[in-house]
Design an enzyme around this catalytic site. Structure first.
Site, PDB file in Angstrom:
ATOM      1  N   LYS A   1       7.144  -3.557  -0.014  1.00  0.00           N
ATOM      2  CA  LYS A   1       6.654  -2.550  -0.962  1.00  0.00           C
ATOM      3  C   LYS A   1       7.762  -1.550  -1.295  1.00  0.00           C
ATOM      4  O   LYS A   1       7.566  -0.344  -1.213  1.00  0.00           O
ATOM      5  CB  LYS A   1       5.409  -1.832  -0.404  1.00  0.00           C
ATOM      6  CG  LYS A   1       4.221  -2.767  -0.229  1.00  0.00           C
ATOM      7  CD  LYS A   1       2.927  -2.013   0.090  1.00  0.00           C
ATOM      8  CE  LYS A   1       2.844  -1.654   1.548  1.00  0.00           C
ATOM      9  NZ  LYS A   1       1.580  -1.021   1.919  1.00  0.00           N
ATOM     10  N   HIS A   2       8.930  -2.112  -1.590  1.00  0.00           N
ATOM     11  CA  HIS A   2      10.053  -1.265  -1.962  1.00  0.00           C
ATOM     12  C   HIS A   2      11.110  -2.057  -2.726  1.00  0.00           C
ATOM     13  O   HIS A   2      11.068  -3.292  -2.741  1.00  0.00           O
ATOM     14  CB  HIS A   2      10.682  -0.604  -0.710  1.00  0.00           C
ATOM     15  CG  HIS A   2      11.184  -1.568   0.301  1.00  0.00           C
ATOM     16  ND1 HIS A   2      10.673  -1.655   1.577  1.00  0.00           N
ATOM     17  CD2 HIS A   2      12.165  -2.492   0.241  1.00  0.00           C
ATOM     18  CE1 HIS A   2      11.308  -2.581   2.251  1.00  0.00           C
ATOM     19  NE2 HIS A   2      12.226  -3.121   1.457  1.00  0.00           N
TER      20      HIS A   2
END
Ligand code: TYD
Length: 134
Positions: free
Chosen positions: A51-52
């Site tokens: 999630k980055h």
């Protein structure tokens, strides 16, 4: 810096009657010098990791055991890859958003990177990421 640059790399396997071995050298087998490695294991099946996106870090993801899925997003296109083979690695270029999920109970995900860990080069806000790449 888009998902077309993100590709599976097949590693040479040294197999003999005693078992198998894969060797990975920076620059020769992966497109960078390796400064860091970390591995992810015992991940619950309903967890989404990653999630980055990273401003500097590139990665090679190798599923040493079990399986997991990776969603890649470059601001426009999305690609899903299932990792389940320990003789291949997924190259992820910088500034690509990644989500890892669907980890099997026995999944061990090895990650190689061209950079030392620096929390400041991680973009963890998706809106901010989309703004930066558009
Ligand atoms: P994090 O990047 O949040 O993992 P994921 O994106 O897979 O959920 O990292 C989890 C923790 O580990 C966080 O406290 C930072 C630390 N960490 C390091 O110290 N060095 C590293 O190289 C990485 C990837 C994480």
């Amino acid at each position: 810096m888009n998902i077309d640059d993100c590709k599976l790399i097949k590693f040479k396997e040294f197999a003999d009657p005693h078992g198998n071995l894969v060797a990975i050298e920076g620059i020769k087998d992966v497109p960078f010098n390796i400064k860091r490695l970390f591995y992810i294991y015992d991940t619950l099946s309903d967890v989404i990791r990653g999630k980055h996106a990273n401003r500097k870090s590139e990665f090679i993801l190798i599923c040493l055991s079990g399986s997991c899925k990776v969603d890649l997003f470059d601001g426009i296109n999305t690609k899903t890859i299932k990792l389940e083979c320990n003789t291949e690695g997924l190259y992820i270029s910088k500034m690509v958003w990644k989500d890892m999920y669907a980890f099997s109970r026995d999944c061990v995900l090895l990650c190689l990177s061209n950079e030392y860990y620096d929390a400041d080069e991680y973009i963890r806000n998706k809106e901010e990421y989309i703004k930066e790449v558009s």
